[in-house]
Enzyme design. Structure first.
Site: not given
Ligand code: KIV
Length: 270
Positions: A51, A119, A188
């Site tokens: 995204d 995800k 992340e």
């Protein structure tokens, strides 16, 4: 030392990625269209239709306004371009708030695209959602650490795992999501030693972005790593190409040749 990687010549599946843990690092890149997905085909194990396209392709300030329709549209294009990598669909904000909503959204994704996994962002509170999806035949990559969809709630992008308490909480998230059935973890924006500790503890592969060198694989956003997205560059992004400079140089040459009438020459005329 540079290692020349051989092109990948077989279809990569969820099982392939699981089996790579502890054997070979996994390389993942984002893609948003057929043209670039075609270039990445056979060069990486995984493609994420992220995204992040909402920022790099649509110039939005964050990822939150990306819609399911928009993500499906781009995933269909990626599916046309890439045959071999495992294609992962990034579930947009607001499409997986409950297990039922998540199943409805992901079922649509699986029916309308060739995505082989989805995800989702979130820690142990998302375990029931991961369980619902995996029990219904939908493979899940669970994304923890810095979660771009929480940027407004967090008031910015903040590196995670700086305190022992945060590190412990991330480990609990990782274990709960593994237990719920996630086949991989995306880590992340976290301290490298925390990502390494998680990688050494869980049985499923971890794919890092801004999480140091101790994960089982790495992912980068293609427009960042090839230097096309210039609005900002996080510290973890390595630019492997100066794409925007190359385009501008080529465009200037083209314009110069149009203005001087050097283009088209005989070679490019009928
Ligand atoms: O949307 C995206 O590209 C991502 C990456 C930051 C991993 O989620």
């Amino acid at each position: 030392m540079s290692i020349q990687s051989a092109p990948i010549d077989k279809k990569i599946t969820v099982r392939t990625i699981r089996e790579m843990k502890g054997r070979e690092p996994v390389t993942m890149i984002t893609a948003y269209d057929a043209l670039f997905a075609g270039l990445f085909d056979g060069e990486v194990e995984m493609i994420l239709v992220g995204d992040s396209l909402n920022m790099s392709f649509y110039a939005e300030p964050d990822t939150l306004s990306a819609t399911l329709d928009q993500m499906i549209y781009h995933t269909k294009a990626v599916c046309k371009g890439a045959r071999l990598p495992l294609i992962v669909f990034d579930m947009p904000f607001g499409t997986y708030a409950t297990p039922e909503q998540a199943l409805g959204s992901a079922t649509r994704v699986f029916r309308e695209t060739c995505a082989e996994a989805v995800k989702i962002e979130g820690g142990r509170e998302k375990a029931p959602i991961v369980r619902k999806l995996t029990e219904n035949g939908i493979a899940v990559v669970a994304h923890i650490g810095l979660m771009p969809q929480s940027v407004r709630a967090e008031g910015g992008y903040r590196v995670q795992g700086r305190s022992e308490e945060e590190a412990k909480s991330l480990m609990e998230d990782a274990l709960a999501l593994q237990e719920a059935g996630a086949f991989a973890l995306l880590l992340e924006g976290m301290k490298a030693e925390v990502a390494t500790r998680i990688t050494e503890t869980v049985k499923i592969p971890t794919i890092g972005i801004g999480a140091g060198n101790g994960t089982d694989g790495q992912v980068l956003v293609w427009s960042d790593m090839f230097g096309f997205f210039e609005a900002f560059k996080p510290k973890f992004v390595k630019r492997y190409l100066n794409g925007a400079d190359l385009i501008r140089d080529a465009l200037r040459q083209y314009r110069e040749e149009v203005r001087s009438r050097a283009f088209p020459d005989e070679e490019h005329s009928y």
